[in-house]
Design an enzyme around this catalytic site. Structure first.
Site, short mmCIF file in Angstrom:
data_model
loop_
_atom_site.label_atom_id
_atom_site.label_comp_id
_atom_site.label_asym_id
_atom_site.label_seq_id
_atom_site.Cartn_x
_atom_site.Cartn_y
_atom_site.Cartn_z
N TYR A 136 0.86 -1.18 0.00
CA TYR A 136 0.00 0.00 0.00
C TYR A 136 0.89 1.23 0.00
O TYR A 136 1.85 1.32 0.77
CB TYR A 136 -0.90 0.01 1.24
CG TYR A 136 -1.76 1.26 1.35
CD1 TYR A 136 -3.03 1.29 0.81
CD2 TYR A 136 -1.28 2.40 1.99
CE1 TYR A 136 -3.82 2.44 0.89
CE2 TYR A 136 -2.05 3.56 2.07
CZ TYR A 136 -3.31 3.57 1.52
OH TYR A 136 -4.07 4.69 1.60
N GLU A 192 -3.52 7.48 -4.18
CA GLU A 192 -3.44 6.21 -3.46
C GLU A 192 -3.24 5.08 -4.46
O GLU A 192 -4.02 4.94 -5.41
CB GLU A 192 -4.73 5.98 -2.67
CG GLU A 192 -4.74 4.65 -1.91
CD GLU A 192 -6.08 4.36 -1.26
OE1 GLU A 192 -6.16 4.37 -0.02
OE2 GLU A 192 -7.06 4.14 -2.01
#
Length: 395
Positions: free
Chosen positions: A116, A204
């Site tokens: 992530y 993101e």
């Protein structure tokens, strides 16, 4: 403003961030053609909506999942046919779901490891912040709750930008091999250039994947943009998909109003975001439920006030309306005249409570009192909240 995954990948490629090849399509036939053009049997078909959890979502027609692997162009066509035009419900869409108008046909990637990685604007420091974790492919909120120690935070000096030593440090913390440090650092720098260059509030990548061959790819990406900077990026503004937004919010934006629809039954019309939040809070405090956030700003015109009222009464759940105005730059007599004209134009069928304070407040109250409208006047914010909650209960 939000954009679709396929649009996000196009932007990342502009800044040298590696992503799997793919193409967004609007029909099953286009899906088959796009799959053939990719020249591989390792394909993935991904529904394009502004919501997460697509892979675990369910379509209204019973088809499970908005992300599927395919081994042929024909299989990609069949999957696209089951998704396009159908409503996909995920944990982020709510029970109403979102209609899928496009699917992304892309090369699938073999995954050895998922990471992530996000860059966002930290409100506390008013500076960019990198948030990363070795636990990619799952919601970062879940990681924060169950394994907070696995979340890495790296603040960025807004003047100096992301420094090479920071990119290398992040690569090591995320467990990349020595031979990958240079290329991964360049990818991180590309993501930061994207964040700054496009005036983003968030970039993101989840997941950022490592393939068995050691290649690092941005497999999925989400962008949020600073709406106040969109005038500098007409190409980004052109990516807006109003079909993915609440129709009321789209109409509000056309009139320069800040509107967010909620699920309550007390509509609010307020000038100033802080006062609007306080108004919603005090409605909740007295047992009511706000139907919206609506900030008409400090210099609203009569036309904007009229449009605001049209938005409020278009919500079938609204049982009462509270107007809370503090006249600073905006004068109370001007807003009062706007309220009167708007109320007459839209033919209000629900109770209207008005609280005015500030510049020319006496003149404003006089206009409303002499208007002949069935307006309930309030002396202060607490009084206004109590009256609107009672009015909504009686309606």
């Amino acid at each position: 403003m939000n954009i679709h995954e396929y649009q996000a990948k196009e932007l990342l490629q502009r800044f040298g961030v590696a992503t799997p090849s793919g193409k967004a399509v609007s029909s099953a036939e286009e899906a088959e053609q796009a799959a053939r053009e990719l020249g591989t049997d390792d394909l993935v078909v991904k529904a394009q909506i502004h919501a997460g959890g697509r892979g675990k979502g369910t379509f209204a027609n019973g088809f499970q999942g908005g992300v599927h692997l395919a081994k042929s162009a024909a299989a990609a066509r069949d999957l696209a046919a089951k998704m396009l035009g159908q409503t996909l419900v995920t944990h982020q869409t709510g029970p109403v779901g979102r209609v899928v108008n496009k699917v992304l046909i892309a090369k699938s990637a073999e995954i050895r490891r998922e990471i992530y990685f996000a860059i966002l604007l930290d409100r506390a420091t008013a500076a960019p912040l990198i948030v990363a974790s070795t636990e990619g492919g799952v919601e970062i909120e879940t990681v924060a709750e169950k394994s907070p120690e696995k979340i890495i935070r790296e603040p960025i000096d807004p003047l100096a930008g992301l420094q090479p030593f920071q990119a290398r440090k992040l690569a090591k913390q995320l467990g990349f091999e020595s031979a990958q440090i240079k290329s991964v650092s360049q990818l991180f720098e590309g993501l930061y250039r994207t964040f700054i260059g496009l005036d983003c509030s968030m970039v993101e990548v989840n997941p950022l994947v490592v393939t068995p061959g050691g290649e690092v790819l941005a497999l999925d990406a989400k962008f949020n943009f600073d709406d106040n900077a969109l005038y500098r990026h007409p190409e980004i503004a052109a990516m807006r998909d109003t079909q993915e937004e609440d129709p009321r919010e789209v109409e509000a934006s056309k009139s320069g109003l800040n509107y967010i629809g909620l699920e309550g039954d007390i509509a609010c019309l307020v000038n100033g975001a802080g006062l609007a939040m306080a108004t919603m809070d005090i409605i909740k405090f007295y047992g009511g439920s706000p139907a919206n956030f609506l900030d008409v700003g400090g210099g609203a015109t009569e036309e904007q006030v009229t449009q605001a009222f049209k938005l409020l009464v278009s919500d079938a759940h609204v049982r009462a309306i509270l107007v809370n105005i503090f006249g600073g730059i905006m004068q109370c007599d001007v807003i009062a005249q706007g309220i009167i004209n708007a109320a007459k134009t839209v033919h209000l069928s629900v109770p209207l409570i008005v609280r005015l304070e500030g510049t020319n407040v006496a003149a404003g109250k006089k206009l409303i009192a002499e208007s002949g409208l069935a307006v309930i006047a309030a002396d202060d914010l607490g009084d206004a909240a109590q009256k609107v909650v009672k009015a909504a209960e009686r309606k």
